[in-house]
Design a protein around this motif. Structure first.
Motif, PDB file in Angstrom:
ATOM      1  N   ARG A   1     -15.659  -2.676  -5.384  1.00 22.63           N
ATOM      2  CA  ARG A   1     -16.267  -1.344  -5.282  1.00 22.63           C
ATOM      3  C   ARG A   1     -16.538  -0.698  -6.655  1.00 22.63           C
ATOM      4  NH1 ARG A   1     -13.147   1.476  -0.944  1.00 22.63           N
ATOM      5  NH2 ARG A   1     -14.034  -0.045   0.472  1.00 22.63           N
TER       6      ARG A   1
ATOM      7  N   TYR B   1     -17.519  -1.907  -9.250  1.00 28.90           N
ATOM      8  CA  TYR B   1     -18.551  -2.594 -10.049  1.00 28.90           C
ATOM      9  C   TYR B   1     -19.921  -2.571  -9.382  1.00 28.90           C
ATOM     10  CZ  TYR B   1     -14.396  -3.890 -12.397  1.00 28.90           C
ATOM     11  OH  TYR B   1     -13.208  -3.807 -13.049  1.00 28.90           O
ATOM     12  N   ARG B   2     -20.153  -1.517  -8.584  1.00 29.94           N
ATOM     13  CA  ARG B   2     -21.413  -1.457  -7.856  1.00 29.94           C
ATOM     14  C   ARG B   2     -22.614  -1.506  -8.799  1.00 29.94           C
ATOM     15  NH1 ARG B   2     -19.992   2.843  -3.265  1.00 29.94           N
ATOM     16  NH2 ARG B   2     -18.216   3.046  -4.576  1.00 29.94           N
ATOM     17  N   ARG B   3     -22.502  -0.862  -9.956  1.00 31.63           N
ATOM     18  CA  ARG B   3     -23.653  -0.768 -10.870  1.00 31.63           C
ATOM     19  C   ARG B   3     -24.043  -2.137 -11.460  1.00 31.63           C
ATOM     20  NH1 ARG B   3     -23.790   3.776 -15.181  1.00 31.63           N
ATOM     21  NH2 ARG B   3     -24.958   5.221 -13.930  1.00 31.63           N
ATOM     22  N   PRO B   4     -23.102  -2.835 -12.132  1.00 29.42           N
ATOM     23  CA  PRO B   4     -23.496  -4.155 -12.654  1.00 29.42           C
ATOM     24  C   PRO B   4     -23.904  -5.125 -11.544  1.00 29.42           C
ATOM     25  CG  PRO B   4     -21.148  -3.762 -13.018  1.00 29.42           C
ATOM     26  CD  PRO B   4     -21.742  -2.476 -12.561  1.00 29.42           C
TER      27      PRO B   4
ATOM     28  N   ALA C   1     -25.464  -4.284  -8.747  1.00 25.36           N
ATOM     29  CA  ALA C   1     -26.831  -3.934  -8.350  1.00 25.36           C
ATOM     30  C   ALA C   1     -27.818  -4.455  -9.385  1.00 25.36           C
ATOM     31  CB  ALA C   1     -26.950  -2.425  -8.208  1.00 25.36           C
ATOM     32  N   LEU C   2     -27.444  -4.329 -10.670  1.00 28.87           N
ATOM     33  CA  LEU C   2     -28.331  -4.818 -11.733  1.00 28.87           C
ATOM     34  C   LEU C   2     -28.507  -6.336 -11.635  1.00 28.87           C
ATOM     35  CD1 LEU C   2     -27.275  -2.715 -14.828  1.00 28.87           C
ATOM     36  CD2 LEU C   2     -29.568  -2.951 -13.894  1.00 28.87           C
TER      37      LEU C   2
ATOM     38  N   SER D   1     -29.305 -11.466 -15.281  1.00 27.38           N
ATOM     39  CA  SER D   1     -28.526 -11.468 -14.030  1.00 27.38           C
ATOM     40  C   SER D   1     -27.209 -12.219 -14.210  1.00 27.38           C
ATOM     41  CB  SER D   1     -29.343 -12.050 -12.870  1.00 27.38           C
ATOM     42  OG  SER D   1     -29.400 -13.433 -12.961  1.00 27.38           O
TER      43      SER D   1
ATOM     44  N   PHE E   1     -24.712  -9.879 -16.123  1.00 22.96           N
ATOM     45  CA  PHE E   1     -24.063  -8.843 -15.297  1.00 22.96           C
ATOM     46  C   PHE E   1     -23.134  -9.461 -14.243  1.00 22.96           C
ATOM     47  CE2 PHE E   1     -27.670  -6.284 -16.913  1.00 22.96           C
ATOM     48  CZ  PHE E   1     -26.908  -5.301 -17.512  1.00 22.96           C
TER      49      PHE E   1
ATOM     50  N   THR F   1     -19.126  -8.736 -14.043  1.00 24.14           N
ATOM     51  CA  THR F   1     -18.495  -8.277 -12.799  1.00 24.14           C
ATOM     52  C   THR F   1     -17.335  -9.198 -12.426  1.00 24.14           C
ATOM     53  OG1 THR F   1     -20.652  -7.531 -12.071  1.00 24.14           O
ATOM     54  CG2 THR F   1     -18.963  -7.731 -10.372  1.00 24.14           C
TER      55      THR F   1
END
Ligand SMILES: Nc1ncnc2c1ncn2[C@@H]1O[C@H](COP(=O)(O)OP(=O)(O)OP(=O)(O)O)[C@@H](O)[C@H]1O
Length: 576
Positions: free
Chosen positions: A11, A13-16, A18-19, A75, A78, A82
């Motif tokens: 939870r 690490y939603r940002r990396p 999503a990236l 990708s 990131f 994560t």
């Protein structure tokens, strides 16, 4: 269990994430465009001889390829961030929980298993997260996109990949199910291997002294063979999976080329279409292989997730009080009221109905034959175990109601088995007080009769200490652990038979200095030597977990249990 663990722990690490997913999507779109562009180069440029089209579509292909490379690197970056951060957090969570477990709970799971769970099992989950974020999102998209675009190129040729996919799916599912069972059997064997190895390395001197080298080698070989056998079962499954997938894919490529050739010959399909189709087929196979690669890590990760959850879900049995009381600056009286304690699974209680009180400034010696419950009693004061009946009171407050940090600040224990940590002399001493000055360290060493030998060590206070204090003698280790506790300046001292490895002269000097240093504190001292016991204000004699007598040394000489202990060392008695 695996999904739940990943969901909750990922939870933050939603940002990396999503990236990584976004960049993967860009990469997939680019990869899917390339065969179509290639078909356009052949069909519109090469076949018709239009150089302008070749250059236009060619330039577009180069641009798309550059975007694909950049998105791919981004990708993976990131995804790796994560996965590694997820692994770090999970390792910390498992480690924190292990620190909160009682000795009994650690014993139930096994210390070597806890090591494997904290390091290896977490690494398996880390590998899964990396695989998921580098492949799993891209693979189904690539597969689906390739199917649609292949269909767009030629409906008739699409029968080949349509027939191919169910075959591969069945193979993957069958293998994954069997591999999960295989990993479930393998993991406990790895625990056992770790335990056996740990025991043999720490007990190497015993093994040599008893000439048990051959026996231990055989024991290790057996455990190692078992790991090999179960690893091979899993490995064989893995080995069958990839060739089956690639063989099916290669057969499909041959079928497409053959079918395509016939159709190109008949004029129904253009050559560029067949080339694009073969490329889409390769992409479909690649995506299936990547999905398989992720699925291969799933069985091992799901077994690891179960083992990690078992640790995380173990509620520490030494529960923190809801409304903790701080003992404040009270001097540190200690009382045991009707204390009873039984170890889990033991038939007899280790302690029964023990009453004991020690006031500040008082030294109480606890003696008794081996196994009479002396160490158990001290452990109850620090809540290393919880009383079964009765209560332990520090400054009149039940230890179960005391704030954990305050309890350990008030009570200082020198354990029977001196244990030091890898580092330096100073580092180990500062375990007692991180802010202690050099002068304070030397003072504590002086009281513990350790100054002389530390001065002789190369580097003095900075001399290295190996794992467990293995580069020191038993007596030196004991003295350093005493100095470590002195630096803590607790109000209640618990000495658990920690003078046993010292010669009598050193012990006498240490006790004399200790009496000055601990004046005003409450001291509970487990001892066997009469010379030590005689110095106490009061002696409590334990026998099979019961108090068999209390009083001064002279008063107890009529006590049969005490007399037996004292008579076992007549020479010392007289000397003391
Ligand atoms: N972890 C344990 N699980 C089960 N029983 C235990 C455990 N630790 C100790 N015991 C048992 O509890 C009893 C008291 O042990 P304890 O270590 O307190 O004795 P002790 O008086 O300190 O002995 P010694 O003088 O040999 O150190 C013994 O019978 C022992 O076998």
């Amino acid at each position: 269990m695996l999904i739940e663990l990943l969901r909750t722990r990922l939870r933050p690490y939603r940002r990396p994430m999503a990236l990584a997913a976004l960049l993967q999507a860009v990469e997939v779109v680019g990869v899917l465009l390339l065969p179509t562009l290639n078909a356009a180069v052949i069909n519109h440029g090469v076949v018709t001889g239009d150089r302008g089209d070749v250059l236009r579509f060619g330039a577009l292909m180069v641009l798309v390829a550059l975007v694909v490379v950049a998105a791919g690197i981004g990708s993976v970056y990131f995804a790796a961030r994560t996965a590694l951060a997820f692994g770090r957090d999970l390792r910390s969570a498992v480690f924190r929980r292990v620190l909160d477990l009682s000795a009994r709970q650690v014993g139930r799971i096994g210390s070597s298993s806890l090591e494997v769970r904290t390091v290896n099992d977490v690494a398996h989950l880390e590998a899964l997260v990396l695989a998921v974020f580098t492949a799993l999102a891209a693979a189904p998209l690539t597969c689906l996109g390739s199917l649609v675009l292949a269909l767009n190129q030629s409906v008739s040729l699409s029968a080949v990949p349509a027939a191919l996919l169910p075959v591969i799916a069945v193979v993957v599912v069958l293998v994954v199910v069997r591999m999960t069972a295989g990993y479930r059997r393998l993991q406990p064997r790895l625990d056992r291997l770790n335990r056996t190895l740990g025991e043999q390395i720490t007990g190497i001197r015993v093994v040599r002294a008893f000439v048990r080298g051959e026996y231990e080698r055989a024991r290790f070989r057996r455990t190692n063979e078992e790991v090999l056998r179960h690893s091979l079962t899993v490995g064989r499954l893995l080995a069958t999976m990839f060739p089956t997938v690639t063989l099916t894919a290669n057969l499909a490529t041959v079928a497409v080329v053959w079918l395509g050739a016939v159709r190109v010959d008949g004029g129904a399909v253009r050559i560029g279409t067949v080339t694009a189709f073969v490329e889409y087929l390769v992409l479909i196979v690649w995506s299936v292989a990547m999905t398989t690669f992720v699925f291969v890590t799933v069985p091992r990760a799901s077994v690891s997730a179960r083992r990690i959850r078992e640790v995380l879900d173990t509620e520490p049995e030494l529960a923190a009080p809801r409304d903790p009381v701080h003992p404040g600056t009270a001097p540190g009286s200690l009382e045991l009221r009707g204390v009873g304690f039984r170890y889990q699974g033991a038939e007899e209680p280790a302690l029964r109905d023990v009453d004991l009180a020690a006031r500040p400034g008082e030294t109480v010696a606890i003696t008794g034959s081996t196994g009479s419950g002396k160490t158990t009693l001290l452990n109850l004061v620090l809540r290393l175990s919880e009383v079964s009946t009765g209560a332990v009171l520090v400054n009149g407050v039940d230890v179960r109601r005391l704030d954990g940090g305050a309890l350990t600040a008030t009570v200082g224990l020198v354990p029977q088995r001196a244990h030091l940590l890898t580092g330096t002399v100073a580092g180990n001493l500062r375990f007692g007080d991180p802010d202690a000055t050099t002068a304070q360290l030397w003072r504590a060493l002086e009281v513990a009769q350790a100054r002389e030998f530390v001065e002789r060590m190369p580097g003095g206070l900075d001399a290295p200490i190996s794992h467990g204090g293995g580069n020191l003698s038993g007596g030196q280790r004991q003295r350093l652990t005493i100095a470590r506790t002195l630096l803590r300046r607790p109000r209640i001292y618990l000495f658990d038979d920690c003078f046993s490895a010292l010669d009598q002269a050193t012990e006498a000097a240490l006790l004399a200095e200790l009496a000055v240093e601990t004046a005003g504190a409450t001291v509970l001292m487990v001892a066997q030597r009469t010379s030590t016991i005689r110095r106490a204000d009061r002696v409590v004699v334990l026998d099979e977990g019961r108090v068999a007598g209390t009083g001064r040394h002279e008063d107890l000489l009529g006590n049969p249990v005490y007399r037996e202990i004292a008579h076992a060392q007549p020479a010392r008695m007289e000397a003391g």
